[in-house]
Each structure stands twice: as structure tokens, then as C-alpha cells.
Write a protein that holds these residues in place. Structure first.
Motif, PDB file in Angstrom:
ATOM      1  N   GLU A 186       1.122  -5.882   1.369  1.00  0.00           N
ATOM      2  CA  GLU A 186       0.148  -5.048   1.517  1.00  0.00           C
ATOM      3  C   GLU A 186       0.326  -3.979   2.349  1.00  0.00           C
ATOM      4  N   TYR A 187      -0.741  -2.938   3.463  1.00  0.00           N
ATOM      5  CA  TYR A 187      -0.292  -2.074   4.031  1.00  0.00           C
ATOM      6  C   TYR A 187      -1.028  -2.429   5.636  1.00  0.00           C
ATOM      7  N   ASP A 188       0.214  -2.037   6.639  1.00  0.00           N
ATOM      8  CA  ASP A 188      -0.779  -2.856   7.526  1.00  0.00           C
ATOM      9  C   ASP A 188      -1.273  -1.103   8.532  1.00  0.00           C
ATOM     10  N   GLU A 189      -1.873  -1.359   9.476  1.00  0.00           N
ATOM     11  CA  GLU A 189      -2.538  -0.565   9.940  1.00  0.00           C
ATOM     12  C   GLU A 189      -2.373   1.155   9.918  1.00  0.00           C
ATOM     13  N   ASN A 190      -0.298   0.551  10.640  1.00  0.00           N
ATOM     14  CA  ASN A 190       0.099   1.606  10.424  1.00  0.00           C
ATOM     15  C   ASN A 190       0.830   2.293   9.378  1.00  0.00           C
ATOM     16  N   GLY A 191       0.376   1.665   8.251  1.00  0.00           N
ATOM     17  CA  GLY A 191       1.097   2.429   6.679  1.00  0.00           C
ATOM     18  C   GLY A 191       1.843   1.519   6.504  1.00  0.00           C
ATOM     19  N   ARG A 192       2.527   0.401   7.350  1.00  0.00           N
ATOM     20  CA  ARG A 192       3.666   0.094   7.072  1.00  0.00           C
ATOM     21  C   ARG A 192       3.755  -0.927   5.709  1.00  0.00           C
ATOM     22  N   MET A 193       4.778  -1.504   4.871  1.00  0.00           N
ATOM     23  CA  MET A 193       4.649  -2.400   3.520  1.00  0.00           C
ATOM     24  C   MET A 193       4.692  -3.759   4.153  1.00  0.00           C
ATOM     25  N   THR A 194       4.123  -3.974   4.133  1.00  0.00           N
ATOM     26  CA  THR A 194       4.597  -5.904   4.337  1.00  0.00           C
ATOM     27  C   THR A 194       4.301  -6.971   3.475  1.00  0.00           C
ATOM     28  N   GLU A 195       5.059  -7.772   3.306  1.00  0.00           N
ATOM     29  CA  GLU A 195       5.286  -8.521   2.127  1.00  0.00           C
ATOM     30  C   GLU A 195       4.537 -10.536   1.973  1.00  0.00           C
ATOM     31  N   CYS A 196       4.186 -10.789   1.743  1.00  0.00           N
ATOM     32  CA  CYS A 196       3.874 -12.351   2.097  1.00  0.00           C
ATOM     33  C   CYS A 196       4.375 -13.296   0.838  1.00  0.00           C
TER      34      CYS A 196
ATOM     35  N   VAL B 142       3.648  -9.595  -8.707  1.00  0.00           N
ATOM     36  CA  VAL B 142       4.328  -9.299  -7.578  1.00  0.00           C
ATOM     37  C   VAL B 142       2.839  -8.262  -7.473  1.00  0.00           C
ATOM     38  N   ILE B 143       1.896  -8.339  -6.290  1.00  0.00           N
ATOM     39  CA  ILE B 143       0.737  -7.669  -6.490  1.00  0.00           C
ATOM     40  C   ILE B 143       0.838  -6.696  -5.225  1.00  0.00           C
ATOM     41  N   GLU B 144       0.595  -5.299  -5.545  1.00  0.00           N
ATOM     42  CA  GLU B 144       0.692  -4.821  -4.652  1.00  0.00           C
ATOM     43  C   GLU B 144      -0.955  -4.234  -4.553  1.00  0.00           C
ATOM     44  N   GLN B 145      -0.789  -3.699  -2.923  1.00  0.00           N
ATOM     45  CA  GLN B 145      -2.201  -3.348  -2.499  1.00  0.00           C
ATOM     46  C   GLN B 145      -2.012  -1.236  -2.527  1.00  0.00           C
ATOM     47  N   GLN B 146      -3.292  -0.486  -3.456  1.00  0.00           N
ATOM     48  CA  GLN B 146      -3.558   0.400  -3.433  1.00  0.00           C
ATOM     49  C   GLN B 146      -3.693   1.329  -1.868  1.00  0.00           C
ATOM     50  N   ALA B 147      -3.418   2.324  -2.098  1.00  0.00           N
ATOM     51  CA  ALA B 147      -3.911   3.063  -1.480  1.00  0.00           C
ATOM     52  C   ALA B 147      -6.043   2.398  -0.652  1.00  0.00           C
ATOM     53  N   ASN B 148      -6.452   2.576  -2.172  1.00  0.00           N
ATOM     54  CA  ASN B 148      -7.818   2.609  -1.925  1.00  0.00           C
ATOM     55  C   ASN B 148      -8.458   1.384  -1.319  1.00  0.00           C
ATOM     56  N   GLY B 149      -7.011   0.353  -1.362  1.00  0.00           N
ATOM     57  CA  GLY B 149      -6.988  -1.398  -0.833  1.00  0.00           C
ATOM     58  C   GLY B 149      -6.906  -1.670  -1.626  1.00  0.00           C
ATOM     59  N   LYS B 150      -7.279  -1.359  -3.048  1.00  0.00           N
ATOM     60  CA  LYS B 150      -7.524  -2.392  -4.356  1.00  0.00           C
ATOM     61  C   LYS B 150      -6.401  -2.820  -4.553  1.00  0.00           C
ATOM     62  N   TYR B 151      -6.090  -3.615  -5.500  1.00  0.00           N
ATOM     63  CA  TYR B 151      -4.948  -4.208  -5.636  1.00  0.00           C
ATOM     64  C   TYR B 151      -4.182  -4.093  -7.491  1.00  0.00           C
ATOM     65  N   VAL B 152      -3.021  -4.562  -7.659  1.00  0.00           N
ATOM     66  CA  VAL B 152      -2.751  -4.070  -9.019  1.00  0.00           C
ATOM     67  C   VAL B 152      -1.759  -4.696  -8.942  1.00  0.00           C
ATOM     68  N   VAL B 153      -0.905  -5.235 -10.192  1.00  0.00           N
ATOM     69  CA  VAL B 153       0.073  -6.339 -10.613  1.00  0.00           C
ATOM     70  C   VAL B 153       1.349  -5.123 -11.240  1.00  0.00           C
ATOM     71  N   VAL B 154       2.443  -5.208 -10.488  1.00  0.00           N
ATOM     72  CA  VAL B 154       3.648  -4.393 -10.539  1.00  0.00           C
ATOM     73  C   VAL B 154       4.599  -4.887 -11.091  1.00  0.00           C
ATOM     74  N   GLU B 155       4.525  -6.257 -10.675  1.00  0.00           N
ATOM     75  CA  GLU B 155       5.853  -6.986 -11.672  1.00  0.00           C
ATOM     76  C   GLU B 155       5.224  -8.329 -11.675  1.00  0.00           C
ATOM     77  N   GLU B 156       5.943  -8.495 -13.276  1.00  0.00           N
ATOM     78  CA  GLU B 156       5.703 -10.064 -13.732  1.00  0.00           C
ATOM     79  C   GLU B 156       6.485 -10.940 -14.831  1.00  0.00           C
ATOM     80  N   MET B 157       6.808 -12.540 -14.632  1.00  0.00           N
ATOM     81  CA  MET B 157       7.877 -12.041 -15.253  1.00  0.00           C
ATOM     82  C   MET B 157       6.927 -13.624 -15.271  1.00  0.00           C
ATOM     83  N   PRO B 158       7.595 -14.246 -16.812  1.00  0.00           N
ATOM     84  CA  PRO B 158       7.421 -15.858 -16.685  1.00  0.00           C
ATOM     85  C   PRO B 158       8.390 -16.705 -15.496  1.00  0.00           C
ATOM     86  N   THR B 159       7.842 -18.002 -16.082  1.00  0.00           N
ATOM     87  CA  THR B 159       8.596 -18.767 -14.581  1.00  0.00           C
ATOM     88  C   THR B 159       8.660 -20.166 -15.254  1.00  0.00           C
ATOM     89  N   GLU B 160       9.930 -20.808 -14.696  1.00  0.00           N
ATOM     90  CA  GLU B 160       9.601 -22.755 -14.891  1.00  0.00           C
ATOM     91  C   GLU B 160       8.934 -22.476 -14.640  1.00  0.00           C
TER      92      GLU B 160
END
Length: 193
Positions: free
Chosen positions: A69-79, A42-60
Motif C-alpha cells: 500500500e502507499y502511505d500519505e507520502n506516496g511511499r510503498m509499504t508492505e505488510c 502479493v496484493i498491490e494498491q493502485q493509484a485509485n485506491g483499489k487493489y489487484v493481485v500482482v503475484e500468485e503462487m500455490p503454497t503448501e
């Protein structure tokens, strides 16, 4: 009869030697052949526009990510990001590493997050591009520091703690004895007793 006895004991010694060597080489090979685990991120955009990983799990299954990411209205969207999309970004950033222009190599770049491609390469290089590339990158001190800084997941912190605990634990001998040194001399038998 004496001749047969010496041949039999020679075969027995040879067999025991081969068995011992296979046991010893099996132990060292098992440690070296750690497979790069596919990852769910799970990769999350920070207020400065950069990204960090907030969740990581091994997967089969294949590696994949959810991108917040945040849209122009400040709402978080997920893709959703597929392994192919992640691999394409990681390959592009790896080319920048080869050219020396990647932010993953800059001192302190990971502290405030990195671009999306840099974050993906920093956290999942081994699973996306192969162990050889992943290990080569992690041997670069700046890349390794930025990788750790960009990965803020609990899984990453837990894996780092386990890794440092393994390095600091005492080594065991073949027969189970510890190799800790002490100020007194202990006498013992062949098997360390």
C-alpha cells in the motif's frame, strides 16, 4: 466339472467388470475432486485506491499475502496478512455477495481493481471458504470476469491458458484413440486400430 467351469467364468466376468468400472469411475472422480490450492498472494494498491493481485503462487502452507500500500507520502509499504485475516475479509465480502451488494458482482468492477475484501474473495474464495463456495461464485459470470480482471499475476494468466487449452483439446477414447472426426471412413479393429 462343467458346472464349476461356468461358475469360474462367471466370477471372472464379474471381476473384470468390477475392475473396468473402478478404472472408469476413478478417471472421472480424479477430474472432479481438484482440491482448492492454498495461495500466496502479493496484493498491490493502485493509484485509485483499489487493489489487484500482482503475484500468485500455490503454497503448501496456509494461504497468506503480502499487502503493498502507499502511505500519505506516496511511499510503498508492505505488510503481511495471515490466513485468518484473509478469511475474515473474504467471509465479509461473501456476505455482501449473498445480499447482492458486493462489488465482485458489478459489471466491469475488476477492471480498475476492487476493494481489498473483494479482491481477496475474487482470487482465493475456494482456498479460504471451501470448494463449494468457490465453485458457486465462479459459476456467476460477473464474478468470474471480475475475478480474472483483479488477478493480474502471471500464474493466473498461465492457469487460464492451460484451462482453455484443456477445453479445446480433442477427447481420447479409453484405448488411446482420438475422437476427431474426418471426411473419410476408416475401418479398424476392436481397439481402434
Amino acid at each position: 466339472m462343467k458346472h464349476i467351469s461356468s461358475i469360474a467364468s462367471g466370477i471372472m466376468l464379474g471381476t473384470a467388470g468390477v475392475a473396468m468400472m473402478s478404472v472408469l469411475s476413478g478417471c472421472s472422480q480424479g477430474q472432479q475432486q481438484e482440491q482448492a490450492q492454498n495461495k500466496f498472494l502479493v496484493i498491490e494498491q493502485q493509484a485509485n485506491g483499489k487493489y489487484v493481485v500482482v503475484e500468485e503462487m500455490p503454497t503448501e502452507g496456509p494461504s497468506r499475502a503480502i499487502l503493498r500500500e502507499y502511505d500519505e507520502n506516496g511511499r510503498m509499504t508492505e505488510c503481511f496478512m495471515s490466513e485468518e485475516e484473509m478469511k475474515q475479509l473474504a467471509e465479509q465480502e461473501y456476505q455482501r455477495v449473498q445480499n447482492g451488494t458486493s462489488e465482485t458482482l458489478q459489471s466491469g468492477a475488476g477492471e480498475a481493481g476492487m476493494g481489498l475484501a473483494g479482491t481477496i474473495l475474487a482470487v482465493a474464495a475456494g482456498s479460504l471458504l471451501g470448494n463449494m463456495i468457490g465453485n458457486a461464485l465462479m459459476n456467476n459470470k460477473a464474478f468470474s470476469r471480475n475475478s480474472q480482471a483483479a488477478n493480474r499475476s502471471a500464474y493466473s494468466r498461465s492457469a487460464a491458458a492451460k484451462s482453455s487449452a484443456k477445453k479445446s483439446s480433442s477427447k481420447k477414447s479409453f484405448f488411446g484413440g482420438s475422437s476427431k472426426s474426418s471426411s473419410y471412413k476408416k475401418s479398424g479393429g476392436f481397439f481402434g486400430g
